[in-house]
Write a protein that holds these residues in place. Structure first.
Motif, PDB file in Angstrom:
ATOM      1  N   ALA A  70      -0.598  15.855  10.368  1.00  0.00           N
ATOM      2  CA  ALA A  70      -2.008  15.465  10.392  1.00  0.00           C
ATOM      3  C   ALA A  70      -2.228  14.259   9.490  1.00  0.00           C
ATOM      4  O   ALA A  70      -1.647  14.168   8.405  1.00  0.00           O
ATOM      5  CB  ALA A  70      -2.876  16.636   9.930  1.00  0.00           C
ATOM      6  N   ARG A  71      -3.042  13.310   9.967  1.00  0.00           N
ATOM      7  CA  ARG A  71      -3.392  12.079   9.246  1.00  0.00           C
ATOM      8  C   ARG A  71      -2.228  11.089   9.190  1.00  0.00           C
ATOM      9  O   ARG A  71      -2.249  10.150   8.393  1.00  0.00           O
ATOM     10  CB  ARG A  71      -3.887  12.353   7.814  1.00  0.00           C
ATOM     11  N   HIS A  90       0.841  -1.194   0.000  1.00  0.00           N
ATOM     12  CA  HIS A  90       0.000   0.000   0.000  1.00  0.00           C
ATOM     13  C   HIS A  90       0.879   1.247   0.000  1.00  0.00           C
ATOM     14  O   HIS A  90       1.863   1.340   0.728  1.00  0.00           O
ATOM     15  CB  HIS A  90      -0.911   0.001   1.224  1.00  0.00           C
ATOM     16  N   ALA A  91       0.502   2.224  -0.822  1.00  0.00           N
ATOM     17  CA  ALA A  91       1.338   3.421  -1.006  1.00  0.00           C
ATOM     18  C   ALA A  91       1.466   4.253   0.260  1.00  0.00           C
ATOM     19  O   ALA A  91       2.452   4.982   0.435  1.00  0.00           O
ATOM     20  CB  ALA A  91       0.760   4.277  -2.134  1.00  0.00           C
ATOM     21  N   LEU A 114       9.084  10.583   4.466  1.00  0.00           N
ATOM     22  CA  LEU A 114       7.913   9.813   4.054  1.00  0.00           C
ATOM     23  C   LEU A 114       6.789   9.959   5.075  1.00  0.00           C
ATOM     24  O   LEU A 114       5.620  10.136   4.714  1.00  0.00           O
ATOM     25  CB  LEU A 114       8.298   8.343   3.898  1.00  0.00           C
ATOM     26  N   ALA A 115       7.132   9.905   6.363  1.00  0.00           N
ATOM     27  CA  ALA A 115       6.106  10.029   7.396  1.00  0.00           C
ATOM     28  C   ALA A 115       5.472  11.416   7.419  1.00  0.00           C
ATOM     29  O   ALA A 115       4.342  11.577   7.884  1.00  0.00           O
ATOM     30  CB  ALA A 115       6.720   9.714   8.764  1.00  0.00           C
ATOM     31  N   ALA A 116       6.192  12.408   6.909  1.00  0.00           N
ATOM     32  CA  ALA A 116       5.680  13.778   6.935  1.00  0.00           C
ATOM     33  C   ALA A 116       4.700  14.075   5.800  1.00  0.00           C
ATOM     34  O   ALA A 116       4.005  15.096   5.827  1.00  0.00           O
ATOM     35  CB  ALA A 116       6.849  14.764   6.865  1.00  0.00           C
ATOM     36  N   PRO A 125      -1.354  11.476   3.210  1.00  0.00           N
ATOM     37  CA  PRO A 125      -1.683  10.249   2.481  1.00  0.00           C
ATOM     38  C   PRO A 125      -2.026  10.548   1.033  1.00  0.00           C
ATOM     39  O   PRO A 125      -2.653  11.566   0.729  1.00  0.00           O
ATOM     40  CB  PRO A 125      -2.881   9.690   3.255  1.00  0.00           C
ATOM     41  N   SER A 126      -1.581   9.673   0.147  1.00  0.00           N
ATOM     42  CA  SER A 126      -1.778   9.910  -1.288  1.00  0.00           C
ATOM     43  C   SER A 126      -3.018   9.219  -1.836  1.00  0.00           C
ATOM     44  O   SER A 126      -3.699   9.762  -2.703  1.00  0.00           O
ATOM     45  CB  SER A 126      -0.541   9.427  -2.063  1.00  0.00           C
ATOM     46  N   VAL A 127      -3.329   8.026  -1.352  1.00  0.00           N
ATOM     47  CA  VAL A 127      -4.489   7.296  -1.882  1.00  0.00           C
ATOM     48  C   VAL A 127      -5.443   6.842  -0.785  1.00  0.00           C
ATOM     49  O   VAL A 127      -6.597   6.511  -1.062  1.00  0.00           O
ATOM     50  CB  VAL A 127      -4.049   6.064  -2.715  1.00  0.00           C
ATOM     51  N   GLY A 128      -4.989   6.788   0.453  1.00  0.00           N
ATOM     52  CA  GLY A 128      -5.816   6.271   1.530  1.00  0.00           C
ATOM     53  C   GLY A 128      -6.240   7.347   2.514  1.00  0.00           C
ATOM     54  O   GLY A 128      -6.066   8.540   2.284  1.00  0.00           O
TER      55      GLY A 128
END
Length: 385
Positions: free
Chosen positions: A141-142, A79-80, A103-105, A108-111
């Motif tokens: 956030a998220r 999962h992306a 990456l953690a910063a 979300p791109s698709v989820g």
């Protein structure tokens, strides 16, 4: 089907996580940005964390369906928006931790969420832990962090104080056996034996059920305690114990190492049959070999530790026999030998020997030479002591 199907024997934990997922889709009152999954080895910490991630990303109203695209890709590791930080070495390095931060910063791109799973949070040292601390303390956030460790005491206090704890327990052997039958098609009697011998360690139970060599190696390890007589023989058996653990590690990593080398040469366009390679290929191969060596070192240590847990199971059985001669045993196939050991050793002597095994585990965990630690232990375990 559900993402929770392989979270075995953890119903209270599953219910807690399901409520958190429902809250995340509602007012968010039951959701938090950082979770710490703790539990004994084999309890399924990373399995529970990944199931939680899948439920958070699920596309269906009934979160955690296990069949939608998001559930399948999270469980499959593709999962992306779900990333994993783990290590095949002894520790997670500061550079590995820093590489995860950008990456953690991201949003979300698709989820629905950006999820970071840290499978070996107990392997964070001061440098790598401090590298992650700011991101865990003040996440984007998220973004959700899911950390896994044997216990909260194994995690840096600055990190665990910012996480919501989720405690897993050792699953019942019957539940582990049922999973082996359902998921892996193992014969029920073999599944029951493997679950009992592995002391409900799900990964080890699967290995014992499917690999005859692993069963033979375990049998050889637990029978060592019946053969320790004299200092010289004890030292010899300590060396054999380490050799058995090394063989187990090689069986688990050897073919993987070869495949990784072949895949790297193919990706670099190099000839796998060539005796020499260009400098840029040799550099890549050296880096791969260093990584594989670190993984092998860790795996040998893990296998030695597993062998010591198996030794503790023998002494546990003998103690149980002192209290209840008819009780069920982890090593039930050895009952006649264990009954003889119970007649030879008092409960006090058994407890002294269990302390010696635990001390060996602590020493090896502190990076003491494994052979020296095993020799010191074996001398204390000998039957003529």
């Amino acid at each position: 089907m559900s993402v929770w199907d392989e979270v075995v024997g953890q119903q209270p934990t599953v219910e807690l996580l399901q409520r958190a997922v429902a809250s995340a889709r509602g007012d968010g009152s039951g959701m938090t940005h950082a979770w710490l999954f703790t539990g004994p080895p084999g309890s399924g910490r990373s399995v529970a964390a990944r199931a939680f991630a899948a439920a958070l990303e699920c596309e269906q109203p009934e979160a955690g369906c296990g069949v939608c695209h998001s559930c399948r890709t999270v469980l499959g590791g593709t999962h992306a928006d779900v990333s994993t930080l783990s290590t095949e070495g002894v520790v997670i390095t500061a550079q590995q931790a820093r590489d995860m931060l950008p990456l953690a910063a991201r949003r979300p791109s698709v989820g629905r969420w950006r999820v970071v799973i840290v499978e070996d949070a107990d392997r964070l040292n001061d440098s790598s832990g401090n590298a992650l601390l700011k991101a865990i303390e003040e996440p984007t956030a998220r973004t959700v962090w899911l950390l896994c460790a044997p216990s909260s005491d194994d995690v840096l206090v600055t990190i665990r104080s910012r996480c919501r704890s989720v405690a897993l327990r050792t699953p019942p052997p019957d539940a582990v056996a049922e999973l082996l039958v359902r998921r892996d098609g193992v014969d029920p009697s073999m599944a029951a034996f493997a679950a009992r011998a592995a002391q409900s360690h799900i990964g080890m139970a699967r290995r014992l059920a499917l690999d005859e060599d692993a069963r033979i190696r375990r049998r050889d390890v637990v029978r060592v305690l019946l053969q320790l007589r004299g200092v010289g023989e004890s030292v010899l058996h300590a060396a054999r114990l380490l050799a058995t653990a090394t063989a187990e590690a090689e069986a688990g990593t050897g073919s993987r190492d070869e495949h990784e080398k072949a895949d790297l040469l193919r990706a670099l366009g190099a000839d796998p049959t060539a005796r020499t390679h260009p400098p840029y290929v040799r550099t890549q191969l050296r880096d791969l070999e260093k990584q594989q060596k670190r993984r092998a070192t860790r795996f040998v240590r893990d296998m030695v530790d597993r062998s010591l847990i198996d030794l503790l199971s023998v002494y546990r059985d003998v103690l149980v026999l002192h209290a209840d001669p008819g009780a069920d045993l982890v090593n039930g196939e050895m009952r006649p030998d264990l009954e003889r050991l119970a007649r030879a050793l008092s409960p006090e002597q058994l407890l002294h020997r269990m302390d010696a095994v635990r001390e060996a585990r602590d020493r090896i965990g502190a990076n003491v030479n494994a052979l020296l630690a095993l020799e010191a232990m074996a001398v204390q375990l000998r039957l003529d002591a």
